[in-house]
Design a protein around this motif. Sequence first.
Motif, mmCIF file in Angstrom:
data_model
loop_
_atom_site.group_PDB
_atom_site.id
_atom_site.type_symbol
_atom_site.label_atom_id
_atom_site.label_comp_id
_atom_site.label_asym_id
_atom_site.label_seq_id
_atom_site.Cartn_x
_atom_site.Cartn_y
_atom_site.Cartn_z
ATOM 1 N N ASP A 99 32.299 55.225 23.191
ATOM 2 C CA ASP A 99 33.480 54.512 23.014
ATOM 3 C C ASP A 99 34.640 55.651 23.046
ATOM 4 O O ASP A 99 34.389 56.858 23.329
ATOM 5 C CB ASP A 99 33.315 53.733 21.638
ATOM 6 C CG ASP A 99 32.815 55.157 20.540
ATOM 7 O OD1 ASP A 99 33.190 56.311 20.758
ATOM 8 O OD2 ASP A 99 32.350 54.533 19.469
ATOM 9 N N ILE A 100 35.961 55.104 22.562
ATOM 10 C CA ILE A 100 37.103 55.901 22.620
ATOM 11 C C ILE A 100 36.954 57.437 21.785
ATOM 12 O O ILE A 100 37.262 58.514 22.315
ATOM 13 C CB ILE A 100 38.245 55.369 22.297
ATOM 14 C CG1 ILE A 100 38.541 54.272 23.279
ATOM 15 C CG2 ILE A 100 39.494 56.092 22.241
ATOM 16 C CD1 ILE A 100 39.592 53.270 23.182
ATOM 17 N N GLY A 129 31.645 54.037 28.329
ATOM 18 C CA GLY A 129 30.873 52.687 28.462
ATOM 19 C C GLY A 129 29.630 52.460 29.054
ATOM 20 O O GLY A 129 29.213 51.170 28.942
ATOM 21 N N VAL A 130 28.867 53.545 29.445
ATOM 22 C CA VAL A 130 27.693 53.131 30.091
ATOM 23 C C VAL A 130 26.617 52.394 29.158
ATOM 24 O O VAL A 130 25.971 51.440 29.578
ATOM 25 C CB VAL A 130 27.067 54.572 30.648
ATOM 26 C CG1 VAL A 130 25.750 54.304 31.242
ATOM 27 C CG2 VAL A 130 27.873 55.253 31.446
ATOM 28 N N SER A 131 26.541 52.793 28.153
ATOM 29 C CA SER A 131 25.582 52.295 26.993
ATOM 30 C C SER A 131 26.014 50.803 26.605
ATOM 31 O O SER A 131 25.249 50.260 26.077
ATOM 32 C CB SER A 131 25.350 53.303 25.867
ATOM 33 O OG SER A 131 26.610 53.395 25.060
ATOM 34 N N ARG A 163 34.920 52.469 31.976
ATOM 35 C CA ARG A 163 34.042 51.534 32.803
ATOM 36 C C ARG A 163 34.767 50.582 33.690
ATOM 37 O O ARG A 163 36.143 50.413 33.471
ATOM 38 C CB ARG A 163 33.308 50.802 31.867
ATOM 39 C CG ARG A 163 34.112 49.837 30.892
ATOM 40 C CD ARG A 163 33.097 49.065 29.822
ATOM 41 N NE ARG A 163 33.928 48.312 28.958
ATOM 42 C CZ ARG A 163 33.359 47.340 27.922
ATOM 43 N NH1 ARG A 163 32.033 47.833 27.724
ATOM 44 N NH2 ARG A 163 34.089 46.718 27.311
ATOM 45 N N GLY A 164 34.297 50.090 34.569
ATOM 46 C CA GLY A 164 34.850 49.478 35.807
ATOM 47 C C GLY A 164 36.001 48.572 35.463
ATOM 48 O O GLY A 164 36.830 49.014 34.520
ATOM 49 N N ALA A 198 34.397 58.968 20.999
ATOM 50 C CA ALA A 198 33.220 59.954 21.434
ATOM 51 C C ALA A 198 33.870 60.462 22.676
ATOM 52 O O ALA A 198 33.875 61.626 23.247
ATOM 53 C CB ALA A 198 32.131 59.079 22.000
ATOM 54 N N ALA A 199 34.525 59.619 23.736
ATOM 55 C CA ALA A 199 35.218 60.291 24.729
ATOM 56 C C ALA A 199 36.422 61.449 24.543
ATOM 57 O O ALA A 199 36.542 62.477 25.074
ATOM 58 C CB ALA A 199 36.191 59.175 25.656
ATOM 59 N N LEU A 200 37.013 61.330 23.395
ATOM 60 C CA LEU A 200 38.150 62.275 22.964
ATOM 61 C C LEU A 200 37.100 63.535 22.466
ATOM 62 O O LEU A 200 37.595 64.538 22.830
ATOM 63 C CB LEU A 200 38.916 61.839 21.639
ATOM 64 C CG LEU A 200 40.112 60.970 21.929
ATOM 65 C CD1 LEU A 200 40.670 60.500 20.354
ATOM 66 C CD2 LEU A 200 40.908 61.636 22.657
ATOM 67 N N GLY A 201 35.966 63.137 21.798
ATOM 68 C CA GLY A 201 35.168 64.278 21.587
ATOM 69 C C GLY A 201 34.742 65.038 22.847
ATOM 70 O O GLY A 201 34.840 66.348 22.779
#
Lengths: 317, 417
Positions: free
Chosen positions: B401-402, B368-370, B342-343, B404-407
């Motif tokens: 989150d991190i 991080g959108v949510s 996110r930004g 989830a991003a790794l997944g």
Amino acid sequence: MTWRRPGAILFLLACLLAASIVICTLVGPAGVPLFSLPGDNSGATILYGVRLPRVISAVLVGAGLAAAGVVMQGLFRNSMADPYLLGTSAGGALGAATAIVLLGGAFSMPLAFAGCTGAAFLVYGISRRAGRVPVEQLLLTGIAVSMFLSALLSFLMYVSGESLHQIFLWLMGGFWTASWQDAWTGLLVLPAAVPLLLLAREQDILSLGEEDALSLGVDIELLKKCLLVTSAFVTAVAVSIAGSIGFIGLITPHIMRLWVGPGHRILLPSSMMAGGIILVLSDTLARTAGNEVPVGVVTAFFGAPFFVFLLRRRYAS
Amino acid sequence: MIDVSGVELGYGAQVVLSDVSFRSGKGEFLGIVGPNGSGKTTLLKAIARLVAPLRGVVMINGQEIEVFSAIGLSRLVGLVPQASAPGFEYSVRDVVMMGRYPHIGMFGGETPADRDAVRKAMEVTGIAPLADRSVREISGGELQRVIIARALAQEPEILLLDEATAHLDLGHQVSILQMIRELSRRIAVIGVFHDLNHAAYFCDRIILLHDHRILAMGDPAGVLTEENIARAFGVRAMVRINPLSGRPVVSPVLHPSCEAGKDSHVHVVCGGGEGAGVLVALRDGGYRVTAGVLSLNDSDYLAAEALGIPCLTEPPFCPISERSRRDLEVWARDADAIVVTRGPWGTGNIENLRVLSALDAGAVVIMGVSSWDGRKWDYTGGDAEKILSSLKEKGARVAADIPAALGAVREITGETR
């Protein structure tokens, strides 16, 4: 300790000491009236010839053992240390036993004195490395030398034959033969206490630890030498008068430290007075109620349980 | 004032330190650092004459240390040892007063000057309220302050500290070291430190000991370099300059270095400190990670640099240049997955997103959108949001989150641990 009143405590102890001396002189199996008639010689003989030297000897021996106890505890930074750590007790006993076996009891006092100081110097000499005397080394050497001298003593007792009973009586310690000569000898404790008092501040600092004391400017090796010599001398005087009486040198400084704090300037004189009071009371108890049991029996009987109590208290904290 | 030259120190046959030479004097706070067993304490003890050098000399005020009497030396040198265990129940005041022994001497008495020095020492170390307490019933940190007060009461010309603040809480550490630094303008102070950052912050000069000798000596920034720390302590460290003090700050880098265990390449588009966590997680996950384009003063860039992650950069406060844009395109096309944190997005870095909009959205993970937590992240007047929305429409994955991003990265690359 600034919040206690050291002067008042010393004054109180001095009063107690004076009272103990008077009372203990008057107490005894042979009732002597307080103001005996000028012509009554037997009463005066008992008072001045028997009881007073015995009382004075007991006071001085008690004071000496307590002083040596204070010094040893400060030096070893351990309130469980006692004056006999340097092998003085075993050395004195060996000296006395030698006199009894070989000389029929003559010179037992000087030989006991020589044995005491000899043992202390032996321990000091063995512990010394390159001009330094580490206290752990002293402690362990003291134990080893004591055991060695005790072995010699046991051998002497084994071959002593009829004088065994005499050695045995000496070993238990007591004042039943105390004479004015003993009392005068005991007075040596007082001048010996002077350097100990003058070194009070240094002893306080030394009990923080040797390196701390060194970095605060205390010449620790010289100080240790002074303290060891003086306390060995005082202990030797005490042992040569009355044998190895236990627990006075251990318990008295301990009690007084609880009362007046650890500062040697007050701890030392107050312990000396208290040691004198405790020993003279113990001896009076021994010769009256105890039917002349050795005073060492009395001090051990009360001292050992008290020591256990202190140990447990210390363990609990 | 202190001149240590060619000193070799040891115990028996074992040499702890050799060839140690340095000078220090009034007005300097000198720090000694080094790994355990490197001889820091021994060196300090040699200056306090508690340990005799095997070779070389220690001089104080131009005289060999051996010539001083015990009490004479104690007027010059005060020591705060590492640990002090009072054997008996002396009061705090009594122990601090023992620091006056060098001035009182054998048969002297306490003077008002002595009492004054003791009172001051207790005040600056904050132990005045404990004055009548027994030193055996106070805490370890309080005892340490008592011992510091004792050394201050000594009023030495040279103060030696052996990890003197190791047992103190942060507040007392800082206040006491601050006080000692001020004191060091008038006397010489030499302190052994475990905490490199305290040494860096408070000392004027640092000696780093390693392998029985001086590895480096000089100002903190010159001594506490990443190379020196790696050599002396065997630890990778990140050294940054604290913007407030201008002194170096050392932090160990605990992540497995450089070796990427996986073939997949993941590029991270980040900024404003939002990317550091993802960079660490991807690196720990064994991916070949790249990042950028980032501004050189962005903390994400510092993180990438510390992790050894290749990074496209621009000078501070500059927009993304045409050249960087092209490089990003190349790197991003090579990447198996692209993570966008996110930004914040502004006119300086919006170009990063524009490049992505031209690529396969299936390889993109947007984070991080949510959970924007109401924080402003789009400073481009809506452009950034537009690009991200269209990427999502075209099939970009979204990760809260991190983990989830790794997944999501694992799904895209098809690689499992």
